[in-house]
Design a protein around this motif. Structure first.
Motif, mmCIF file in Angstrom:
data_model
loop_
_atom_site.group_PDB
_atom_site.id
_atom_site.type_symbol
_atom_site.label_atom_id
_atom_site.label_comp_id
_atom_site.label_asym_id
_atom_site.label_seq_id
_atom_site.Cartn_x
_atom_site.Cartn_y
_atom_site.Cartn_z
ATOM 1 N N GLY A 53 0.764 -1.105 -0.075
ATOM 2 C CA GLY A 53 -0.008 0.231 0.156
ATOM 3 C C GLY A 53 0.906 1.144 0.081
ATOM 4 N N VAL A 54 0.165 2.220 0.470
ATOM 5 C CA VAL A 54 0.768 3.577 0.351
ATOM 6 C C VAL A 54 0.921 4.142 1.907
ATOM 7 C CG1 VAL A 54 0.804 6.064 -0.359
ATOM 8 C CG2 VAL A 54 0.478 4.089 -1.993
ATOM 9 N N VAL A 55 1.948 4.537 2.362
ATOM 10 C CA VAL A 55 1.964 5.204 3.645
ATOM 11 C C VAL A 55 1.112 6.521 3.749
ATOM 12 C CG1 VAL A 55 3.375 6.251 5.661
ATOM 13 C CG2 VAL A 55 4.135 4.352 4.225
ATOM 14 N N GLU A 56 -0.057 6.200 4.557
ATOM 15 C CA GLU A 56 -1.017 7.515 4.706
ATOM 16 C C GLU A 56 -0.438 8.607 5.730
ATOM 17 O OE1 GLU A 56 -5.207 9.302 3.694
ATOM 18 O OE2 GLU A 56 -3.893 7.724 2.818
ATOM 19 N N GLU A 57 0.150 7.945 6.655
ATOM 20 C CA GLU A 57 0.419 8.852 7.964
ATOM 21 C C GLU A 57 1.461 8.174 8.927
ATOM 22 O OE1 GLU A 57 -2.301 9.233 11.606
ATOM 23 O OE2 GLU A 57 -3.469 9.742 9.857
ATOM 24 N N LEU A 58 2.273 8.818 9.439
ATOM 25 C CA LEU A 58 3.137 8.383 10.429
ATOM 26 C C LEU A 58 2.485 8.624 11.888
ATOM 27 C CD1 LEU A 58 6.662 8.862 8.976
ATOM 28 C CD2 LEU A 58 5.251 6.989 8.789
ATOM 29 N N SER A 59 2.179 7.632 12.534
ATOM 30 C CA SER A 59 1.313 8.220 13.797
ATOM 31 C C SER A 59 2.233 8.178 15.000
ATOM 32 C CB SER A 59 0.305 7.011 13.991
ATOM 33 O OG SER A 59 -0.533 6.717 12.826
ATOM 34 N N ALA A 60 3.468 7.677 14.949
ATOM 35 C CA ALA A 60 4.444 7.769 16.055
ATOM 36 C C ALA A 60 5.615 8.536 15.737
ATOM 37 C CB ALA A 60 4.723 6.345 16.304
ATOM 38 N N SER A 61 6.116 9.469 16.674
ATOM 39 C CA SER A 61 7.241 10.230 16.501
ATOM 40 C C SER A 61 8.593 9.365 16.961
ATOM 41 C CB SER A 61 6.913 11.683 17.359
ATOM 42 O OG SER A 61 5.778 11.951 17.115
ATOM 43 N N LEU A 62 9.572 10.019 16.453
ATOM 44 C CA LEU A 62 10.831 9.396 16.783
ATOM 45 C C LEU A 62 11.208 9.777 18.187
ATOM 46 C CD1 LEU A 62 13.047 10.244 13.737
ATOM 47 C CD2 LEU A 62 11.983 8.284 14.137
ATOM 48 N N GLY A 63 11.895 8.663 18.874
ATOM 49 C CA GLY A 63 12.249 9.078 20.252
ATOM 50 C C GLY A 63 11.124 8.358 21.056
ATOM 51 N N GLN A 64 9.724 8.039 20.711
ATOM 52 C CA GLN A 64 8.721 7.711 21.543
ATOM 53 C C GLN A 64 8.961 6.237 21.929
ATOM 54 O OE1 GLN A 64 5.025 8.826 18.767
ATOM 55 N NE2 GLN A 64 4.161 8.796 20.960
ATOM 56 N N THR A 65 8.664 5.901 23.302
ATOM 57 C CA THR A 65 8.666 4.576 23.477
ATOM 58 C C THR A 65 7.382 4.231 23.603
ATOM 59 O OG1 THR A 65 10.728 4.779 25.124
ATOM 60 C CG2 THR A 65 9.251 2.978 25.566
ATOM 61 N N LEU A 66 6.867 3.149 22.748
ATOM 62 C CA LEU A 66 5.388 2.747 22.638
ATOM 63 C C LEU A 66 5.093 1.143 23.164
ATOM 64 C CD1 LEU A 66 5.445 4.368 19.168
ATOM 65 C CD2 LEU A 66 3.956 4.915 21.239
ATOM 66 N N PRO A 67 4.236 0.914 23.722
ATOM 67 C CA PRO A 67 3.880 -0.386 24.140
ATOM 68 C C PRO A 67 3.704 -1.366 22.828
ATOM 69 C CG PRO A 67 2.079 0.888 24.460
ATOM 70 C CD PRO A 67 3.032 1.755 24.174
ATOM 71 N N VAL A 68 3.857 -2.651 22.665
ATOM 72 C CA VAL A 68 3.648 -3.576 21.847
ATOM 73 C C VAL A 68 2.086 -3.171 21.426
ATOM 74 C CG1 VAL A 68 3.183 -5.911 21.234
ATOM 75 C CG2 VAL A 68 5.119 -5.292 22.466
ATOM 76 N N GLY A 69 1.711 -3.219 20.280
ATOM 77 C CA GLY A 69 0.335 -2.933 19.797
ATOM 78 C C GLY A 69 0.007 -1.508 19.645
ATOM 79 N N ALA A 70 0.832 -0.714 19.921
ATOM 80 C CA ALA A 70 0.682 0.741 19.707
ATOM 81 C C ALA A 70 0.695 1.109 18.071
ATOM 82 C CB ALA A 70 1.538 1.599 20.418
ATOM 83 N N ALA A 71 -0.094 1.871 17.931
ATOM 84 C CA ALA A 71 -0.298 2.588 16.319
ATOM 85 C C ALA A 71 1.168 3.240 16.020
ATOM 86 C CB ALA A 71 -1.352 3.314 16.036
ATOM 87 N N LEU A 72 1.967 2.748 14.740
ATOM 88 C CA LEU A 72 3.014 3.445 14.436
ATOM 89 C C LEU A 72 2.734 4.120 13.209
ATOM 90 C CD1 LEU A 72 5.722 0.631 14.727
ATOM 91 C CD2 LEU A 72 5.344 2.314 16.264
ATOM 92 N N ALA A 73 1.903 3.718 12.214
ATOM 93 C CA ALA A 73 1.484 4.209 11.143
ATOM 94 C C ALA A 73 0.172 3.939 10.419
ATOM 95 C CB ALA A 73 2.835 4.043 10.109
ATOM 96 N N VAL A 74 -0.353 4.389 9.220
ATOM 97 C CA VAL A 74 -1.581 4.036 8.643
ATOM 98 C C VAL A 74 -0.964 3.793 7.297
ATOM 99 C CG1 VAL A 74 -4.028 4.733 7.965
ATOM 100 C CG2 VAL A 74 -3.151 5.256 10.261
ATOM 101 N N ILE A 75 -1.300 2.555 6.636
ATOM 102 C CA ILE A 75 -1.047 2.158 5.357
ATOM 103 C C ILE A 75 -2.414 2.137 4.666
ATOM 104 C CG2 ILE A 75 -0.050 0.679 3.904
ATOM 105 C CD1 ILE A 75 1.868 -0.104 6.283
#
Length: 386
Positions: A53-75
């Motif tokens: 697909g095409v990357v629609e948006e990047l939902s997470a910012s560099l440097g963020q510590t995110l739990p397993v299952g957290a949204a990173l991007a939308v494709i």
């Protein structure tokens, strides 16, 4: 429209730190592409995507510590024209299962940079550190991509310390995962000492006409015998999850790698049972180098179906390993050494090593474990067939 989420990179992972995006909004991706780098207690891991697909948006910012299952991007898939509501991330505590993971795609070439030059993130970072122009190099990776081994002196450069991947942090992660494994998996152990004289003599003759970079170690011969035997004993090759045991249709051999700064990882070598001995040796060298430079891929960290650990030249006769969930078996090999063995009713001093199988009693028993080790031993007695 799929939401790309922080993957679980092992039973000991609860969260990861996003340290690099390798894609940008509007960029087309395909299944298997490396799209981000996430830092865990075991180092920096290259994260693959499993949708086209095409990357629609990047939902997470560099440097963020995110739990397993957290949204990173939308494709955005083909034919889709709007972004979905991003649901809250599920619990950060992964289950032992992992049996629902998609089958792997062939490993793609590392993504191209701004100048269109394909190179792995590890190669780019190291080239920048030592001041090498990547455009002057020839790549040996997939599709001609430049990988770390292509850099002059790359094998002599020690891995840089990873923030978040300290020895203490890694020991804590390993301890948590192995404690859980021992609590939840009823281990049993079977050992056998294999006569390796025939294997060592055949290997010496095979290696003699070859340059050092093409020679095969005895550990690779053992690894191939284990991979082929795992294919014949499916009760020891697969994952145990919430629905019970699921045998794997392929043998992805986990290889235990000791890291230079301390700690251990066991990335998978895909389809190890289908590789020739030379190909398997090359794969073992590659995964060891990348493990020690902190650039493994997410698939490699989660899809091993059985693990092999060799004690090498440590001088120790045997070790009983702890199974890596959600796998159901691990094989360890003690140091090959001259031992007193009985051959044709006579005592001889022969090169030998003790192999120990740790297996999950929920799936198999000692009879099956003994059959497996006997298969491995028979294959090692006929190395020319490996």
């Amino acid at each position: 429209m799929p939401v790309f989420r922080m993957p679980s990179l092992g039973a000991d992972m609860e969260a990861g730190k996003l340290v690099q995006w390798l894609v940008s909004p509007g960029q087309r991706v395909k299944r298997g592409d490396i799209v981000a780098v996430v830092e865990t207690q075991k180092g920096a891991i290259e994260i693959e995507v499993f949708e086209d697909g095409v990357v629609e948006e990047l939902s997470a910012s560099l440097g963020q510590t995110l739990p397993v299952g957290a949204a990173l991007a939308v494709i955005r898939g083909d034919g889709e024209d709007h972004a979905p509501e991003i649901a809250a991330a599920p619990s950060a505590t992964p289950e032992l299962a992992g049996t629902g993971r998609p089958e792997p795609a062939p490993v793609p070439a590392p993504p191209a940079g701004a100048a269109g030059l394909a190179a792995s993130p590890a190669a780019r970072a190291e080239a920048a550190r030592i001041g090498i122009d990547l455009s002057t190099l020839h790549g040996s990776g997939p599709g001609g991509a430049i990988v770390l081994a292509d850099l002059p002196g790359a094998e002599l450069v020690p891995a840089a310390p990873q923030a978040g991947a300290t020895v203490e942090g890694m020991r804590s992660a390993i301890g948590a995962a192995m404690s859980r494994s021992k609590r939840e998996i009823p281990h049993y152990y079977v050992s056998h000492t294999s006569d390796l004289d025939a294997a060592a003599q055949w290997l010496a003759a095979w290696n003699a006409p070859r340059p050092p970079k093409e020679r095969v170690l005895l550990a690779a011969l053992m690894a191939r015998a284990i991979a082929l035997s795992a294919r014949e004993v499916p009760e020891l090759n697969g994952h145990f999850g919430s629905q019970g045991f699921t045998p794997a249709s392929r043998v992805h051999l986990g290889l235990a790698v000791a890291l230079r700064g301390g700690g251990l990882v066991a990335p998978a070598i895909a389809d190890a049972d289908t590789l020739t001995l030379a190909e398997l040796m090359a794969a073992m060298r590659d995964v060891t180098l990348r493990a020690r430079t902190g650039r493994l891929r997410s698939w490699e960290m989660t899809n091993a179906t059985i693990t092999f650990s060799s004690l090498g030249e440590t001088g120790v006769d045997a070790m009983a390993g702890i199974i890596v969930p959600p796998q159901v078996a691990m094989v360890t090999a003690g140091t090959p050494r001259r031992m007193a063995l009985v051959r044709d009713k006579a005592a001889v001093a022969a090169l030998a090593a003790t192999l120990t199988l740790s297996a999950d009693h929920r799936v198999s028993d000692g009879r099956i474990g003994a059959r497996f080790l006997a298969l491995v031993d028979r294959k090692l007695q006929h190395p020319e067939a490996l």
